[in-house]
Write a protein that holds these residues in place. Structure first.
Motif, PDB file in Angstrom:
ATOM      1  N   LEU B 214       0.747  -1.288   0.048  1.00 42.11           N
ATOM      2  CA  LEU B 214      -0.010  -0.041   0.125  1.00 42.11           C
ATOM      3  C   LEU B 214       0.737   1.040  -0.005  1.00 42.11           C
ATOM      4  O   LEU B 214       0.601   2.220  -0.546  1.00 42.11           O
ATOM      5  N   LEU B 215       1.903   1.124   0.834  1.00 47.17           N
ATOM      6  CA  LEU B 215       2.849   2.501   0.805  1.00 47.17           C
ATOM      7  C   LEU B 215       3.400   2.583  -0.578  1.00 47.17           C
ATOM      8  O   LEU B 215       3.613   3.771  -0.929  1.00 47.17           O
ATOM      9  N   ALA B 216       3.867   1.606  -1.156  1.00 46.33           N
ATOM     10  CA  ALA B 216       4.277   1.608  -2.579  1.00 46.33           C
ATOM     11  C   ALA B 216       3.395   2.330  -3.441  1.00 46.33           C
ATOM     12  O   ALA B 216       3.764   2.925  -4.245  1.00 46.33           O
ATOM     13  N   PHE B 217       2.278   1.813  -3.432  1.00 44.88           N
ATOM     14  CA  PHE B 217       1.061   2.304  -4.251  1.00 44.88           C
ATOM     15  C   PHE B 217       0.831   3.564  -3.973  1.00 44.88           C
ATOM     16  O   PHE B 217       0.736   4.548  -5.141  1.00 44.88           O
ATOM     17  N   VAL B 218       0.945   4.230  -2.751  1.00 41.68           N
ATOM     18  CA  VAL B 218       0.555   5.481  -2.634  1.00 41.68           C
ATOM     19  C   VAL B 218       1.779   6.472  -3.056  1.00 41.68           C
ATOM     20  O   VAL B 218       1.634   7.541  -3.739  1.00 41.68           O
ATOM     21  N   ILE B 219       3.014   5.927  -2.900  1.00 41.80           N
ATOM     22  CA  ILE B 219       4.199   6.652  -3.371  1.00 41.80           C
ATOM     23  C   ILE B 219       4.333   6.788  -4.586  1.00 41.80           C
ATOM     24  O   ILE B 219       4.395   8.009  -5.425  1.00 41.80           O
ATOM     25  N   ALA B 220       3.954   5.677  -5.482  1.00 39.50           N
ATOM     26  CA  ALA B 220       3.636   5.788  -6.964  1.00 39.50           C
ATOM     27  C   ALA B 220       2.862   6.708  -7.483  1.00 39.50           C
ATOM     28  O   ALA B 220       2.920   7.476  -8.549  1.00 39.50           O
ATOM     29  N   GLY B 221       1.491   6.755  -6.732  1.00 36.15           N
ATOM     30  CA  GLY B 221       0.360   7.753  -6.917  1.00 36.15           C
ATOM     31  C   GLY B 221       0.842   9.086  -6.803  1.00 36.15           C
ATOM     32  O   GLY B 221       0.552   9.774  -7.690  1.00 36.15           O
ATOM     33  N   ALA B 222       1.644   9.456  -5.769  1.00 29.53           N
ATOM     34  CA  ALA B 222       2.071  10.680  -5.357  1.00 29.53           C
ATOM     35  C   ALA B 222       2.983  11.251  -6.488  1.00 29.53           C
ATOM     36  O   ALA B 222       2.962  12.374  -7.092  1.00 29.53           O
ATOM     37  N   ALA B 223       3.856  10.337  -6.893  1.00 30.83           N
ATOM     38  CA  ALA B 223       4.911  10.789  -8.059  1.00 30.83           C
ATOM     39  C   ALA B 223       3.985  11.048  -9.356  1.00 30.83           C
ATOM     40  O   ALA B 223       4.468  11.970 -10.018  1.00 30.83           O
ATOM     41  N   ALA B 224       3.221   9.940  -9.681  1.00 27.81           N
ATOM     42  CA  ALA B 224       2.070  10.203 -10.972  1.00 27.81           C
ATOM     43  C   ALA B 224       1.617  11.573 -10.803  1.00 27.81           C
ATOM     44  O   ALA B 224       1.478  12.161 -11.772  1.00 27.81           O
ATOM     45  N   GLY B 225       0.955  12.081  -9.498  1.00 24.23           N
ATOM     46  CA  GLY B 225       0.426  13.243  -9.555  1.00 24.23           C
ATOM     47  C   GLY B 225       1.162  14.354  -9.627  1.00 24.23           C
ATOM     48  O   GLY B 225       0.865  15.383 -10.173  1.00 24.23           O
ATOM     49  N   LEU B 226       2.538  14.506  -9.255  1.00 17.94           N
ATOM     50  CA  LEU B 226       3.386  15.358  -9.586  1.00 17.94           C
ATOM     51  C   LEU B 226       3.779  15.363 -10.904  1.00 17.94           C
ATOM     52  O   LEU B 226       3.685  16.534 -11.448  1.00 17.94           O
ATOM     53  N   GLY B 227       3.870  14.437 -11.654  1.00 22.96           N
ATOM     54  CA  GLY B 227       3.963  14.325 -13.030  1.00 22.96           C
ATOM     55  C   GLY B 227       2.816  15.128 -13.623  1.00 22.96           C
ATOM     56  O   GLY B 227       3.034  15.700 -14.628  1.00 22.96           O
ATOM     57  N   GLY B 228       1.505  14.822 -13.511  1.00 23.10           N
ATOM     58  CA  GLY B 228       0.344  15.469 -13.931  1.00 23.10           C
ATOM     59  C   GLY B 228       0.216  16.883 -13.792  1.00 23.10           C
ATOM     60  O   GLY B 228      -0.097  17.524 -14.512  1.00 23.10           O
ATOM     61  N   GLY B 229       0.698  17.209 -12.222  1.00 17.61           N
ATOM     62  CA  GLY B 229       0.753  18.582 -12.166  1.00 17.61           C
ATOM     63  C   GLY B 229       1.816  19.431 -12.971  1.00 17.61           C
ATOM     64  O   GLY B 229       1.658  20.596 -13.518  1.00 17.61           O
ATOM     65  N   LEU B 230       3.119  18.712 -13.286  1.00 13.72           N
ATOM     66  CA  LEU B 230       3.901  19.390 -14.288  1.00 13.72           C
ATOM     67  C   LEU B 230       3.313  19.539 -15.719  1.00 13.72           C
ATOM     68  O   LEU B 230       3.455  20.541 -16.100  1.00 13.72           O
ATOM     69  N   LEU B 231       2.759  18.179 -15.831  1.00 16.27           N
ATOM     70  CA  LEU B 231       1.871  18.477 -17.405  1.00 16.27           C
ATOM     71  C   LEU B 231       1.123  19.547 -17.635  1.00 16.27           C
ATOM     72  O   LEU B 231       1.059  20.186 -18.384  1.00 16.27           O
ATOM     73  N   ALA B 232       0.049  19.784 -16.635  1.00 15.94           N
ATOM     74  CA  ALA B 232      -0.804  20.826 -16.577  1.00 15.94           C
ATOM     75  C   ALA B 232       0.017  22.368 -16.760  1.00 15.94           C
ATOM     76  O   ALA B 232      -0.391  23.212 -17.289  1.00 15.94           O
ATOM     77  N   SER B 233       1.140  22.263 -15.926  1.00 16.04           N
ATOM     78  CA  SER B 233       1.927  23.496 -15.942  1.00 16.04           C
ATOM     79  C   SER B 233       2.321  23.923 -17.003  1.00 16.04           C
ATOM     80  O   SER B 233       2.302  25.008 -17.491  1.00 16.04           O
ATOM     81  N   LEU B 234       2.919  22.675 -17.847  1.00 21.10           N
ATOM     82  CA  LEU B 234       3.740  22.854 -18.944  1.00 21.10           C
ATOM     83  C   LEU B 234       2.672  23.288 -20.271  1.00 21.10           C
ATOM     84  O   LEU B 234       2.805  24.259 -21.094  1.00 21.10           O
ATOM     85  N   ASN B 235       1.497  22.440 -20.273  1.00 26.67           N
ATOM     86  CA  ASN B 235       0.489  22.732 -21.551  1.00 26.67           C
ATOM     87  C   ASN B 235      -0.252  23.879 -21.529  1.00 26.67           C
ATOM     88  O   ASN B 235      -0.849  24.313 -22.291  1.00 26.67           O
ATOM     89  N   GLY B 236      -0.557  24.115 -20.112  1.00 26.40           N
ATOM     90  CA  GLY B 236      -1.446  25.137 -19.695  1.00 26.40           C
ATOM     91  C   GLY B 236      -2.965  24.764 -20.030  1.00 26.40           C
ATOM     92  O   GLY B 236      -3.896  25.404 -20.050  1.00 26.40           O
ATOM     93  N   LEU B 237      -3.172  23.463 -20.156  1.00 24.05           N
ATOM     94  CA  LEU B 237      -4.586  22.917 -19.971  1.00 24.05           C
ATOM     95  C   LEU B 237      -4.408  21.623 -19.576  1.00 24.05           C
ATOM     96  O   LEU B 237      -3.828  20.880 -19.584  1.00 24.05           O
ATOM     97  N   VAL B 238      -5.624  21.171 -19.228  1.00 16.97           N
ATOM     98  CA  VAL B 238      -6.112  19.900 -18.930  1.00 16.97           C
ATOM     99  C   VAL B 238      -7.328  19.247 -19.312  1.00 16.97           C
ATOM    100  O   VAL B 238      -8.368  20.065 -19.531  1.00 16.97           O
TER     101      VAL B 238
END
Lengths: 305, 317
Positions: B214-238
């Motif tokens: 579960l801890l690994a799953f949450v860590i991976a989810g959190a890192a993917a969330g950071l990736g998503g946040g970066l994508l939104a910031s880069l593209n300017g749209l979601v």
């Protein structure tokens, strides 16, 4: 809500469920016996629909179209099994996912090269295009034929798997492949046979649904996900599970889309209902799958003990 | 004693690659193709997301088919907060991480009751629920998604400049890779690999396998969330496509293509797939056919993915 509307939606749900069963049956057997994740199953459905449209167009007969689609798709399926999938049985699930994903990309592009990107037309027979009226209740005749054909094939398949000798081999292979091999089942030929039958069932579903849905590139992917939901709910490798799962998914999805927005309007303010109704209706089958797996982590009818 | 699980650092090749990546914007500008800086940034972000999924697939044996939900959670968090007037990346990106982690916790807690293929399907189920929820909510823009006015600010670093954003993404990816290496070399990471190889034995020895997974799953989810946040910031749209199942599928393909259970598997897979798409899409409208053939060739002739090709001689699972 008038009872005729409810009856109509139930029939629609039954029809969707039976067509899903045709797709899920092949998928669950391939998965159960060969331990093979075949994402390209949806591509066979697409190939079936396109072949049905092409043969119907050329011959002018819808029945010939279905027959041509069955034969053609079964041949494509056997070619795929012999040329590629056979090499993947002993590989990991992830390799199978990558390889059959590649097959989806290739199949989509080949179809696009032959028939173009625009959806093509597959017309239902003119004789069936009108509604059928029984005591004031009108229902499209073609959909009734689809339901009848689906029921007949489902029954035939069920008897084939549960009553015939070949079916016994299939079930033996699904519950313990190595033991079945030791007992003298020629699994290599059996695999090819199962794959051909699975492809033929895809073709039937593709040909029958063609006039109701659009025949277009990519049509296989979304229905593939639904078929996976069905076999997961039913328990992978179980033909009975596939039937129960398909009918559950078909009925719940159709009923949800038809009745939930109506129900929500009675219970919640209009603004909430307008957003929540369609959303929950789309989510229903996934909620069903999550709930089934929560209480029965290997589906309703697990094939392996 | 030889430590077979330990992931070595290999400073010289690493430095060479990092130096090459650091020079990339200058090269792109020199040849008059500034567009490639944004493209390269997108590759770096997808490399981060694929790496987070590789932690689950390659090192814990958890094949998640719902990773797009966490990417989307991070992206929409950034978008919603920016529309509410928050402009600092120092707030936005941690918020993306937290929201994705909070989403991963209940999804993981329930999904980890199942195993194997059923785990694949139940993660898909939850991701689809999140997708339909987002599509239905008018505050999140329904089918159209949300458009951000500008890029967030990051103190002295001007993210408006594509080159600056590129270096920030590169720094984050390198930090994530170093963090993942440290995590995998630590007892926690070894326990995860033990679970991948034989969960029952790990349980018998006394490891709390469910909690570790579960801890690994949450860590991976959190890192993917950071990736998503970066994508939104880069593209300017979601948009909701970010959350839909084909996106989860593509992430999975990236990981398998690059090589599961290799530290750089996600990076290689993301880079190879995105670069191949970019290169082929300009040549022919039938580019997916070529990608399909290449993927087939990888499955048949490079069973361990691209990273297996590069480091054929090394030990490893």
């Amino acid at each position: 809500m008038p009872p005729t509307l409810i009856a109509e939606q139930l029939l629609n749900g039954l029809q969707l469920g039976l067509m899903l069963f045709l797709l899920a049956a092949g998928l669950t057997l391939v998965f159960g016996i060969m331990d093979m994740i075949n994402l390209a199953h949806g591509s066979l459905y697409m190939v079936g629909a396109y072949l049905a449209a092409a043969v119907t167009e050329a011959s002018g007969s819808f029945l010939l179209g279905i027959a041509g689609a069955i034969v053609g798709t079964a041949l494509v399926g056997v070619a795929l099994e012999v040329a590629l999938l056979r090499r993947l049985y002993r590989r990991s699930h992830l390799s199978q996912v990558l390889a059959t994903f590649a097959v989806i990309l290739i199949a989509n592009e080949i179809v696009r090269m032959i028939w173009g990107s625009q959806p093509i037309l597959l017309n239902m027979p003119a004789a069936l295009s009108g509604p059928l009226e029984v005591g004031g209740f009108r229902y499209p005749a073609y959909r009734l034929v689809v339901i009848g054909a689906g029921l007949a094939i489902a029954l035939l398949l069920y008897l084939l798997v549960t009553r015939s000798r070949a079916g016994m081999w299939v079930r033996a292979g699904a519950s313990d492949r190595e033991m079945a091999e030791v007992m003298g089942v020629d699994t290599r030929t059996l695999f090819t046979l199962v794959f051909a039958i699975g492809a033929a069932l895809c073709a039937v579903a593709g040909a029958l649904l063609g006039p109701l849905l659009a025949v277009q590139v990519g049509m296989g992917e979304n229905i593939l996900i639904l078929a996976f939901v069905v076999i997961t709910i039913g328990g992978i490798g179980s033909i009975r599970g596939a039937l129960v799962g398909a009918l559950l998914v078909g009925l719940i999805d159709t009923a949800g889309r038809a009745f939930l927005p109506f129900l929500f309007r009675q219970m919640f303010p209009a603004v909430v209902a307008a957003e929540a109704g369609p959303a929950v209706a789309s989510m229903l089958i996934y909620m069903l799958m999550a709930a089934v797996l929560f209480f029965r982590p290997t589906g309703l009818f697990p094939a392996r003990g | 004693m030889r430590d077979t699980l330990r992931i070595p650092l290999e400073p010289w090749p690493t430095l060479a690659v990092v130096a090459g990546l650091a020079l990339l914007p200058a090269v792109a500008l020199a040849v008059g193709q500034p567009f490639y800086v944004v493209f390269a940034t997108r590759v770096l972000i997808y490399a981060l997301i694929a790496t987070s999924l590789n932690l689950l697939i390659g090192y814990v044996g958890l094949v998640s088919f719902g990773h797009a939900a966490f990417v989307g959670a991070g992206a929409y968090t950034v978008a919603v907060l920016m529309m509410a007037g928050v402009g600092s990346a120092w707030l936005l990106w941690p918020a993306a991480i937290v929201v994705a982690a909070l989403l991963a916790l209940p999804i993981g807690a329930i999904s980890l009751r199942t195993r194997g293929v059923y785990f694949i399907m139940i993660t898909l189920a939850f991701a689809q629920m999140v997708y339909y929820l987002v599509v239905s909510l008018r505050v999140l823009g329904s089918d159209d998604g949300l458009t951000l006015g500008a890029r967030p600010s990051l103190g002295v670093v001007a993210l408006d400049r594509d080159t600056s954003f590129y270096y920030v993404a590169l720094a984050i990816l390198l930090a994530a890779l170093l963090g993942m290496r440290a995590l995998l070399n630590a007892p926690f990471g070894r326990a995860l690999q033990g679970i991948r190889d034989n969960e029952i034995r790990m349980e018998a020895i006394g490891f709390p396998t469910y909690r570790l997974k579960l801890l690994a799953f949450v860590i991976a989810g959190a890192a993917a969330g950071l990736g998503g946040g970066l994508l939104a910031s880069l593209n300017g749209l979601v948009g909701p496509n970010l959350l839909h199942w084909p996106e989860s599928g593509v992430l999975m393909i990236m990981v398998i293509l690059g090589g599961t259970g290799r530290l750089l598997g996600g990076v290689l897979g993301a880079a190879a797939l995105l670069i191949a798409q970019e290169a082929l899409a300009g040549q022919t409208i039938h580019w997916p056919l070529a990608i399909g053939v290449v993927l087939l060739a990888v499955v048949l002739f490079a069973p361990r993915g691209l990273s297996g090709l590069i480091r054929r001689g090394s030990a490893g699972p």
